[in-house]
Design a protein around this motif. Structure first.
Motif, PDB file in Angstrom:
ATOM      1  N   UNK A 228      30.301  40.046 -11.674  1.00  0.00           N
ATOM      2  CA  UNK A 228      29.101  40.107 -12.712  1.00  0.00           C
ATOM      3  C   UNK A 228      28.118  41.238 -13.390  1.00  0.00           C
ATOM      4  N   UNK A 229      28.719  41.882 -12.935  1.00  0.00           N
ATOM      5  CA  UNK A 229      27.598  43.082 -13.039  1.00  0.00           C
ATOM      6  C   UNK A 229      28.333  43.716 -14.327  1.00  0.00           C
ATOM      7  N   UNK A 230      30.113  43.942 -14.012  1.00  0.00           N
ATOM      8  CA  UNK A 230      30.556  43.598 -15.502  1.00  0.00           C
ATOM      9  C   UNK A 230      30.431  43.037 -16.860  1.00  0.00           C
ATOM     10  N   UNK A 231      29.676  41.930 -16.706  1.00  0.00           N
ATOM     11  CA  UNK A 231      29.651  40.894 -18.316  1.00  0.00           C
ATOM     12  C   UNK A 231      28.872  41.020 -18.407  1.00  0.00           C
ATOM     13  N   UNK A 232      26.945  41.508 -17.088  1.00  0.00           N
ATOM     14  CA  UNK A 232      25.445  41.330 -17.856  1.00  0.00           C
ATOM     15  C   UNK A 232      25.706  43.422 -19.365  1.00  0.00           C
ATOM     16  N   UNK A 233      26.790  43.807 -18.975  1.00  0.00           N
ATOM     17  CA  UNK A 233      27.021  44.384 -20.027  1.00  0.00           C
ATOM     18  C   UNK A 233      27.566  44.479 -21.205  1.00  0.00           C
TER      19      UNK A 233
ATOM     20  N   UNK B 138      27.352  34.206  -2.626  1.00  0.00           N
ATOM     21  CA  UNK B 138      28.165  34.758  -3.695  1.00  0.00           C
ATOM     22  C   UNK B 138      27.376  34.439  -5.105  1.00  0.00           C
ATOM     23  N   UNK B 139      27.588  33.025  -5.189  1.00  0.00           N
ATOM     24  CA  UNK B 139      27.129  32.474  -6.491  1.00  0.00           C
ATOM     25  C   UNK B 139      25.483  31.843  -5.726  1.00  0.00           C
ATOM     26  N   UNK B 140      25.102  31.503  -4.949  1.00  0.00           N
ATOM     27  CA  UNK B 140      23.215  31.076  -4.233  1.00  0.00           C
ATOM     28  C   UNK B 140      22.341  32.475  -5.099  1.00  0.00           C
ATOM     29  N   UNK B 141      23.312  33.259  -4.312  1.00  0.00           N
ATOM     30  CA  UNK B 141      22.268  34.731  -4.075  1.00  0.00           C
ATOM     31  C   UNK B 141      22.858  35.948  -5.439  1.00  0.00           C
TER      32      UNK B 141
ATOM     33  N   UNK C 214      22.053  39.715 -11.318  1.00  0.00           N
ATOM     34  CA  UNK C 214      21.609  40.223 -12.550  1.00  0.00           C
ATOM     35  C   UNK C 214      21.920  38.958 -13.042  1.00  0.00           C
ATOM     36  N   UNK C 215      21.946  38.030 -12.239  1.00  0.00           N
ATOM     37  CA  UNK C 215      22.437  36.746 -13.684  1.00  0.00           C
ATOM     38  C   UNK C 215      21.043  35.549 -13.280  1.00  0.00           C
ATOM     39  N   UNK C 216      21.428  34.464 -13.862  1.00  0.00           N
ATOM     40  CA  UNK C 216      20.000  32.830 -13.632  1.00  0.00           C
ATOM     41  C   UNK C 216      21.048  32.341 -13.116  1.00  0.00           C
ATOM     42  N   UNK C 217      20.603  31.624 -12.097  1.00  0.00           N
ATOM     43  CA  UNK C 217      21.539  30.394 -11.621  1.00  0.00           C
ATOM     44  C   UNK C 217      20.520  29.444 -11.729  1.00  0.00           C
ATOM     45  N   UNK C 218      21.476  28.507 -12.028  1.00  0.00           N
ATOM     46  CA  UNK C 218      20.993  26.843 -12.579  1.00  0.00           C
ATOM     47  C   UNK C 218      21.991  25.991 -11.800  1.00  0.00           C
TER      48      UNK C 218
END
Lengths: 389, 453
Positions: B179-184, B203-206, B209-213
């Motif tokens: 996820x960290x890689x993708x956020x760049x 790993x998903x709920x918390x 660096x992402x927005x959880x829906x």
């Protein structure tokens, strides 16, 4: 079952295949074969599994839904006949009389219609579509029992060719084929399709036996003529023991059919309800501004008179000629109800308006859909702006 | 927490053969393969000769129209055979694995300390770039684009789909790294869609660096396309990227360790599987490695092997290979037997959304559905049906008709950019006219792409 299938595959099918003697009739053979067996054809791309529902079963359930109206119609033909000649016979005889008169109409409809269907499937080399199974049952139910059989055949052929095949076949047509056939008959042979002397078998075939002073007018004709005293009772109109086209008279039988259509999800409840709403709305409006007796008739009378119920349940709901969008269906149905009453009450030339109203709205259904689709497009375009702002 | 997005329309097809939550690690398979056909629109150009040795991460072929995009070996071994199909189309690039477990070192890196370009280069070189797909068109992303947002669905709602909560177990760190890689890669956000009820893995709920829906509802709620539509829809001109959870893990591992470690968890499911369960395997594994002794043998029943789920997967042979994007294999019976008046006779074994079949009376029942089509293809007749299985503000039948007559303007207006074939899989399933709707959608996407190429 396996033996039968093998027999067909090995002994019969080769004659119809490419090099067989009867290869021209392959599509006809195929229609019967797929009727007898669901083929062992498997999915090749896309979803590997498929819902068990298909066209044959869909159409078959419409036929089931038509059974109450059909059986009642057969009995009513006999009942009306014996009433008209003043004979008192039992239930079975009444039914058998009707069966004997109605069955030939059904057979002629199917024979002539399927002939044309098979012909077109062969010429165009596509599978025979199941749509006519329903059309072939609808048509006999919306004609008077006195119709000459050659007219049945002519109207059926007209309906299939002009109503359907010129547009490309089932699913492509603009108008409901059965109603188109009815309209064709109505305008081409007005003498046989309007007036008070056509609804009962005895009126045409045994006028000398009629009871003195007998009138076979439909309730709508009675109303249009302003004879309120000779109107049938509400109960008679609801049960359907009144003169009219073969299958249209009994609101009760049609409600049974509607229940089948709605319970199985084959027919659109949305359309049925909105037609009724449109009819009631217009009826109440007439009541409010009534200037004559016809306009004063209680609004709900219209639902149980003439072809309103039959048209609502079996004709307006035809998915191909109706509106195809959800919102469109409400508008389409509502306007059918409104226009039917307009024609009935305001237009003196036609006592019944259901057929014309549905055909009229069939023509306008694509326009309604067009605006519903436009609304969707607009909503989707609007989305872009707040996102940019 | 964010509000729950309710998906009301859709359907969970009750199939038999859900995978039990047992994870096995089988020994090395006899063969692995990379299938160019997994990647829509790809024109592969081979970079090796048959018989050459490869390491995990060795480039096998590249895309003729996009030379940067290479496809690499998932395991070390020997590139043994190129399997071609009709018109000499390359179907499979087969590799026989060896004991060495050699791999190319692409170099570990902290995504925060290298540039976006360097991240992309690393993804391209390692062969992990194809894991990133884009909407519109549902094809491999292009490095020239900067996506508006990136979307990941952290639950899979397809029939018998693997439970990603179970799959992620043990790879939580790599997932976060991915996820960290993708956020760049985007100036927008990385959106993660989870199931409001069943997703429990932190790993998903918390995820950071992402927005959880949070979503709630039947299939296709887990389809990323449906989630994009409800989070932030794709309009004309927008480009968004999306990935599978397991590929995010693989990307995380690449940056953690520097190697392309293609291991993933595959669920073996379906009514014809004796013991449906999960397997940890390398990408492109031959199916018999996990399904070999685990498929029911019944007199007169031919099994159909599917890489993927029963709605959208690809038909493979018993010795076929699991596709690049698939985390599931399904085995169901072929429906190749004729059935006397089968369209009419009530049959408890048939499933239908239509109440003309008795299945609606038994909502608890699981079915052993076969592959029979049930009828020939017919024109559109029934209306108002597809809408119930496409939870988007899109008019499915009108869009399909626009595609069939190739009306580009209408397709655009009706939302072609938002959809992928998989989003219409349920419509295809329920279609009583048996129209091949997913193929129609793919044709539409191809036509639009050509129009603007």
């Amino acid at each position: 079952m396996k033996a039968l299938h093998n027999l067909i595959e090995k002994k019969v099918k080769p004659h119809f295949e490419q090099d067989g003697k009867l290869s021209k009739f392959y599509r006809t053979f195929e229609a019967f074969e797929t009727f007898l067996f669901v083929q062992g054809n498997v999915t090749t791309r896309g979803s590997h599994i498929r819902d068990a529902m298909e066209m044959k079963r869909t159409m078959f359930h419409v036929l089931i839904a038509l059974i109450p109206a059909l059986l009642f119609g057969m009995w009513n033909v006999g009942y009306q006949h014996y009433q008209a000649i003043g004979m008192d016979v039992d239930f079975i005889d009444q039914f058998l009389f009707g069966l004997y008169r109605v069955l030939p109409i059904i057979i002629v409809t199917y024979a002539s219609g399927l002939l044309v269907e098979f012909l077109f499937a062969t010429i165009r080399n596509h599978e025979v579509n199941e749509g006519f199974l329903v059309t072939g049952m609808l048509l006999p139910l919306i004609v008077p029992v006195t119709i000459p059989l050659w007219m049945v055949a002519l109207a059926t052929v007209f309906a299939v060719i002009i109503g359907k095949e010129v547009f490309g076949g089932t699913g492509m047509n603009i108008l409901n084929p059965a109603l188109l056939a009815r309209a064709f008959l109505f305008f081409a042979y007005p003498a046989q399709f309007s007036g008070d002397e056509i609804w009962i078998y005895a009126q045409v075939h045994a006028p000398e036996q009629l009871v003195d002073g007998f009138s076979g007018a439909t309730s709508l004709a009675v109303l249009a003529a302003g004879n309120l005293e000779s109107m049938p009772s509400v109960m008679e109109m609801f049960l359907g023991t009144i003169p009219g086209s073969i299958g249209e008279t009994s609101t009760l039988a049609i409600l049974l059919g509607a229940f089948v259509l709605v319970a199985t999800g084959v027919g659109s409840l949305r359309i049925m309800l909105s037609v009724v709403a449109g009819g009631l709305f217009m009826g109440l409006l007439f009541n409010l501004f009534a200037v004559n007796e016809f306009m004063e008739v209680p609004a709900y009378y219209h639902l149980i008179m003439g072809g309103f119920a039959f048209g609502t349940v079996y004709m307006a709901t035809d998915p191909v000629s109706a509106s195809q969008t959800g919102t469109g269906k409400y508008i389409y149905g509502f306007l059918i109800g409104v226009i039917t009453l307009l024609i009935r009450v305001v237009n003196p030339a036609f006592p019944e308006g259901m057929m014309l109203a549905i055909l009229f709205m069939n023509v306008f259904a694509p326009l309604i859909d067009h605006y519903v689709v436009r609304a969707n497009v607009k909503r989707r375009l609007k989305r872009v702006k707040p996102a940019e702002a | 927490m964010s509000k729950v997005i309710r998906i009301k329309r859709g359907l969970n097809i009750p199939l038999k053969g859900e995978a039990e939550k047992i994870l096995q690690t089988p020994s090395r398979a006899k063969e692995y393969a990379v299938k160019p056909t997994d990647f829509h629109g790809l024109f592969p150009k081979m970079m090796l000769e048959e018989g050459e040795r490869v390491k995990a991460g060795t480039p096998l072929f590249y895309d003729k129209y996009n030379e940067d995009v290479v496809f690499t070996a998932p395991v070390s071994g020997t590139y043994t055979r190129l399997v071609r199909g009709a018109k000499r189309r390359i179907l499979e690039v087969r590799i026989e694995p060896d004991e060495a477990d050699d791999h190319i070192d692409f170099g570990a890196a902290d995504p925060a300390s290298i540039s976006r370009e360097e991240i992309i280069d690393k993804l391209l070189k390692s062969g992990l770039w194809p894991a990133i797909r884009q909407r519109p068109y549902s094809i491999i992303a292009s490095r020239e684009d900067k996506p508006r947002d990136i979307f990941i669905s952290a639950f899979n709602s397809a029939p018998l789909a693997p439970d990603l909560d179970f799959v992620i177990n043990g790879s939580e760190g790599d997932f976060q790294k991915g996820l960290d890689v993708l956020s760049h890669l985007t100036d927008g956000e990385v959106h993660l869609g989870i199931d409001a009820e069943s997703t429990t893995s932190e790993a998903f709920t918390r995820a950071k660096g992402v927005r959880v829906h949070r979503f709630k509802g039947p299939h296709p709620a887990g389809n990323v396309g449906i989630q994009i539509h409800h989070i932030r829809p794709v309009n004309k001109g927008d480009i968004v990227w999306y990935l599978d959870v397991q590929h995010v893990v693989t990307i995380g591992r690449l940056f953690e360790t520097g190697i392309y470690d293609s291991r993933k968890v595959v669920a073996l499911t379906g009514s014809e599987v004796e013991n449906p369960r999960y397997y940890r395997v390398h990408a492109g594994v031959r199916l018999d490695n996990i399904a070999g002794n685990n498929v029911l043998q019944e007199e007169g029943v031919t099994p159909r092997f599917i890489s993927g789920d029963a709605l959208t997967g690809e038909k493979i042979s018993a010795n076929g290979f699991i596709g690049f994007y698939d985390s599931q294999a399904t085995v169901i019976p072929e429906g190749d037997k004729p059935e006397l008046i089968g369209w009419l006779i009530p049959n408890m074994q048939r499933f239908s959304v239509s109440r003309t079949w008795p299945s609606f009376l038994m909502p608890w029942k699981k079915y052993r559905l076969d592959t029979n089509i049930r009828s020939g293809e017919r024109p559109f007749v029934i209306t108002g049906l597809y809408e119930k299985y496409l939870p988007m503000d899109i008019l499915p039948m009108q869009l399909l008709k626009a595609i069939m007559i190739n009306d580009i303007d209408m397709m655009e207006n009706l939302g072609i950019y938002e959809v992928a074939p998989e989003d219409f899989a349920l419509c295809e399933f329920v279609c009583p006219s048996k129209i091949e709707i997913q193929s129609v959608i793919r044709d539409g996407l191809d036509n639009i792409q050509k129009e603007f190429a």
